[in-house]
Scaffold this motif. Structure first.
Motif, short mmCIF file in Angstrom:
data_model
loop_
_atom_site.label_atom_id
_atom_site.label_comp_id
_atom_site.label_asym_id
_atom_site.label_seq_id
_atom_site.Cartn_x
_atom_site.Cartn_y
_atom_site.Cartn_z
N LEU A 77 0.83 -1.21 0.00
CA LEU A 77 0.00 0.00 0.00
C LEU A 77 0.87 1.25 0.00
N ALA A 78 1.92 1.25 0.80
CA ALA A 78 2.81 2.41 0.85
C ALA A 78 3.48 2.63 -0.50
N ALA A 79 3.86 1.54 -1.17
CA ALA A 79 4.49 1.66 -2.49
C ALA A 79 3.52 2.26 -3.50
N ALA A 80 2.22 2.00 -3.30
CA ALA A 80 1.20 2.55 -4.20
C ALA A 80 0.78 3.96 -3.78
N GLY A 81 1.35 4.45 -2.69
CA GLY A 81 1.03 5.80 -2.23
C GLY A 81 -0.25 5.88 -1.41
N ILE A 82 -0.71 4.74 -0.92
CA ILE A 82 -1.94 4.70 -0.13
C ILE A 82 -1.58 4.59 1.35
N PRO A 83 -2.00 5.55 2.16
CA PRO A 83 -1.69 5.48 3.59
C PRO A 83 -2.52 4.41 4.29
N LYS A 84 -2.07 4.03 5.50
CA LYS A 84 -2.81 3.07 6.30
C LYS A 84 -4.18 3.65 6.65
N GLU A 85 -5.13 2.77 6.90
CA GLU A 85 -6.46 3.24 7.31
C GLU A 85 -6.34 3.82 8.72
N PRO A 86 -6.76 5.07 8.88
CA PRO A 86 -6.62 5.70 10.19
C PRO A 86 -7.64 5.15 11.19
N THR A 87 -7.24 5.13 12.44
CA THR A 87 -8.14 4.68 13.50
C THR A 87 -8.12 5.69 14.64
N GLY A 88 -9.13 5.64 15.47
CA GLY A 88 -9.19 6.47 16.66
C GLY A 88 -9.13 7.96 16.36
N ALA A 89 -8.19 8.64 17.03
CA ALA A 89 -8.06 10.09 16.91
C ALA A 89 -7.65 10.50 15.50
N ASP A 90 -6.80 9.69 14.86
CA ASP A 90 -6.37 10.02 13.49
C ASP A 90 -7.56 9.99 12.52
N ARG A 91 -8.44 9.04 12.73
CA ARG A 91 -9.64 8.93 11.90
C ARG A 91 -10.52 10.17 12.08
N GLN A 92 -10.73 10.56 13.33
CA GLN A 92 -11.57 11.72 13.61
C GLN A 92 -10.94 13.00 13.06
N LYS A 93 -9.61 13.07 13.12
CA LYS A 93 -8.91 14.24 12.59
C LYS A 93 -9.12 14.33 11.07
N LEU A 94 -9.00 13.20 10.38
CA LEU A 94 -9.19 13.19 8.93
C LEU A 94 -10.63 13.56 8.57
N LEU A 95 -11.59 12.98 9.28
CA LEU A 95 -12.99 13.30 9.01
C LEU A 95 -13.27 14.78 9.27
N GLY A 96 -12.66 15.34 10.32
CA GLY A 96 -12.83 16.77 10.60
C GLY A 96 -12.22 17.63 9.51
N THR A 97 -11.06 17.22 9.01
CA THR A 97 -10.40 17.95 7.92
C THR A 97 -11.28 17.96 6.67
N LEU A 98 -11.84 16.80 6.34
CA LEU A 98 -12.71 16.70 5.16
C LEU A 98 -14.00 17.49 5.36
N ALA A 99 -14.57 17.40 6.55
CA ALA A 99 -15.82 18.10 6.83
C ALA A 99 -15.64 19.62 6.77
N ALA A 100 -14.44 20.10 7.08
CA ALA A 100 -14.20 21.54 7.06
C ALA A 100 -14.26 22.10 5.64
#
Length: 165
Positions: A77-100
């Motif tokens: 996945l990293a070689a393809a440029g795809i980050p790991k699936e976020p969990t917990g606080a990282d997931r909420q941070k990403l969702l907040g970034t997108l929602a903004a």
């Protein structure tokens, strides 16, 4: 005025198909049966615990056919440029970034996370038409995303550092 001629073809018609048609039906039926037989034999298991007539050595898995480890999956996945699936606080941070930048895209959180990971692959891979690709990836069910929103999503993903692998 009626001209004399051969009687109508319907007079001699029977319910029996012509000989060539019978052969075609038989060939089609034979081919269908043969395909079914091949399919069924390919689907049956040859490793039966009740089969004691012949002792067959079991094939062992070689290193090329072993299951892929989680580390190997993460590396691919990293070689393809795809980050790991976020969990917990990282997931909420990403969702907040997108929602903004595009509030509707987080209506379906799992889809938004998958779309963000896939968009990172395009960003990290130097893809073309990134804004259009984001608008397509983040449009699902009853959520429509414009190219302008796609541009904002791309900027937010880059700025947040989520796409760094």
């Amino acid at each position: 005025m009626d001209r004399p001629g051969p009687p109508s073809a319907n007079v001699y018609r029977t319910n029996t198909p012509p000989p060539g048609e019978i052969m075609r039906i038989r060939h089609t039926a034979a081919a269908t049966i043969a395909m079914l037989a091949c399919t069924l034999t390919a689907c049956t298991s040859t490793d039966s615990s009740s089969d004691t007539t012949a002792a067959k050595p079991k094939a062992t898995a070689s290193k090329t056919t072993e299951e892929v480890t989680q580390k190997q999956k993460d590396d691919a996945l990293a070689a393809a440029g795809i980050p790991k699936e976020p969990t917990g606080a990282d997931r909420q941070k990403l969702l907040g970034t997108l929602a903004a930048v595009a509030p509707d895209v987080v209506r379906y959180e799992d889809k938004a996370i998958d779309a963000a990971r896939n968009q990172c692959s395009s960003i990290n891979g130097g893809g073309q038409k990134l804004d259009w690709a984001a608008s397509q990836r983040f449009s699902y069910k009853d959520v429509a995303t414009s190219e302008a929103q796609g541009a904002k999503i791309n900027a937010a993903l880059k700025k947040s550092g989520f796409c760094k692998v």
